[in-house]
Design a protein around this motif. Structure first.
Motif: not given
Length: 53
Positions: A6-20
């Motif tokens: 879960l922590p890794e998935l949340l980090l990936i989602m945060l990065i995607i939101v910041l990029i796009f």
């Protein structure tokens, strides 16, 4: 699931939101869904053509 928790998935989602950006996420999801749908459709059509031969 590939050792991703879960922590890794949340980090990936945060990065995607910041990029796009949050406003473009629905567009990206829609495009991804259409791409998968078209891919499945083409596989099904090819299987039907092979079955006729």
């Amino acid at each position: 699931m590939f050792g991703i928790g879960l922590p890794e998935l949340l980090l990936i989602m945060l990065i995607i939101v910041l990029i796009f950006g949050a406003s473009r996420l629905p567009e990206l999801g829609r495009g991804l869904g259409e791409g998968i749908r078209n891919f499945k459709k083409s596989l099904k059509e090819n299987a039907e053509e092979e079955g006729k031969k």
